[in-house]
Design a protein around this motif. Structure first.
Motif, mmCIF file in Angstrom:
data_model
loop_
_atom_site.group_PDB
_atom_site.id
_atom_site.type_symbol
_atom_site.label_atom_id
_atom_site.label_comp_id
_atom_site.label_asym_id
_atom_site.label_seq_id
_atom_site.Cartn_x
_atom_site.Cartn_y
_atom_site.Cartn_z
ATOM 1 N N GLN A 6 0.833 -1.202 0.000
ATOM 2 C CA GLN A 6 0.000 0.000 0.000
ATOM 3 C C GLN A 6 0.874 1.261 0.000
ATOM 4 N N ARG A 7 1.937 1.247 0.803
ATOM 5 C CA ARG A 7 2.837 2.400 0.864
ATOM 6 C C ARG A 7 3.468 2.646 -0.507
ATOM 7 N N ILE A 104 11.124 5.625 8.292
ATOM 8 C CA ILE A 104 12.472 5.820 7.762
ATOM 9 C C ILE A 104 12.927 4.583 7.000
ATOM 10 N N ASN A 105 12.774 3.425 7.602
ATOM 11 C CA ASN A 105 13.199 2.185 6.962
ATOM 12 C C ASN A 105 12.482 1.969 5.630
ATOM 13 N N GLU A 106 11.186 2.179 5.615
ATOM 14 C CA GLU A 106 10.413 1.981 4.391
ATOM 15 C C GLU A 106 10.796 3.003 3.322
ATOM 16 N N ALA A 107 11.119 4.222 3.743
ATOM 17 C CA ALA A 107 11.558 5.239 2.789
ATOM 18 C C ALA A 107 12.882 4.834 2.143
ATOM 19 N N ASP A 118 22.787 7.163 -5.059
ATOM 20 C CA ASP A 118 22.954 7.891 -3.801
ATOM 21 C C ASP A 118 21.623 8.132 -3.082
ATOM 22 N N GLY A 119 20.527 7.759 -3.712
ATOM 23 C CA GLY A 119 19.202 8.028 -3.156
ATOM 24 C C GLY A 119 18.982 7.496 -1.751
ATOM 25 N N PRO A 120 19.262 6.211 -1.493
ATOM 26 C CA PRO A 120 19.009 5.687 -0.146
ATOM 27 C C PRO A 120 19.780 6.437 0.947
ATOM 28 N N ALA A 121 21.050 6.751 0.684
ATOM 29 C CA ALA A 121 21.845 7.474 1.681
ATOM 30 C C ALA A 121 21.311 8.895 1.877
ATOM 31 N N PHE A 122 20.930 9.547 0.785
ATOM 32 C CA PHE A 122 20.371 10.892 0.865
ATOM 33 C C PHE A 122 19.080 10.889 1.685
ATOM 34 N N ILE A 123 18.176 9.970 1.367
ATOM 35 C CA ILE A 123 16.900 9.850 2.088
ATOM 36 C C ILE A 123 17.160 9.601 3.573
ATOM 37 N N ASN A 124 18.036 8.654 3.868
ATOM 38 C CA ASN A 124 18.338 8.314 5.257
ATOM 39 C C ASN A 124 18.920 9.513 5.994
#
Length: 135
Positions: A6-7, A104-107, A118-124
């Motif tokens: 759903q997310r 945060i984890n789901e993002a 680099d997206g995951p590190a930036f988001i985190n």
């Protein structure tokens, strides 16, 4: 359908907001859901409700994001990362059913799937700033 699924659908609808006017959104959502096939009506309603809530808070969320991302204002961010951040910040600040760590984890997981290298590190990193200030 799981919450994770759903997310992911909410993320996709939030992402679409960048490319359509407000008047086009209902038609675009209807087309999106018809492409999914069999989806329970309560799931469709839940996904639409959350996507609409994120959209309703987008301006406030963007203002907060702009204070946390020196050199990367929302107007310069890639649209995938922006949609992921909007959803995560919405869940962290406004959705009492989603624990902050889960948001945060789901993002980060969405970024691994849909964003660049680099997206995951930036988001985190951005979301960690929200967590640090709230503690």
């Amino acid at each position: 359908m799981t919450r994770k699924e759903q997310r992911e659908h909410v993320f996709k609808l939030v992402f679409e907001l960048e490319f359509h006017s407000n008047g086009e959104i209902p038609e675009q959502q209807q087309e999106y859901f018809s492409s999914l096939g069999e989806v329970e009506p309560q799931e469709t309603e839940s996904i639409q409700k959350k996507a609409s809530a994120v959209a309703d808070h987008a301006t406030a969320i963007d203002e907060l994001l702009n204070t946390k991302t020196a050199g990367w204002k929302t107007s310069r961010m890639n649209k995938v990362d922006l949609a992921i951040l909007r959803l995560a910040v919405y869940e962290m600040l406004y959705d009492e059913e989603v624990p902050e760590k889960v948001a945060i984890n789901e993002a980060v997981e969405l970024a691994k799937k849909y964003s660049g290298g680099d997206g995951p590190a930036f988001i985190n990193g951005v979301l960690a700033k929200f967590t640090q200030e709230r503690e």
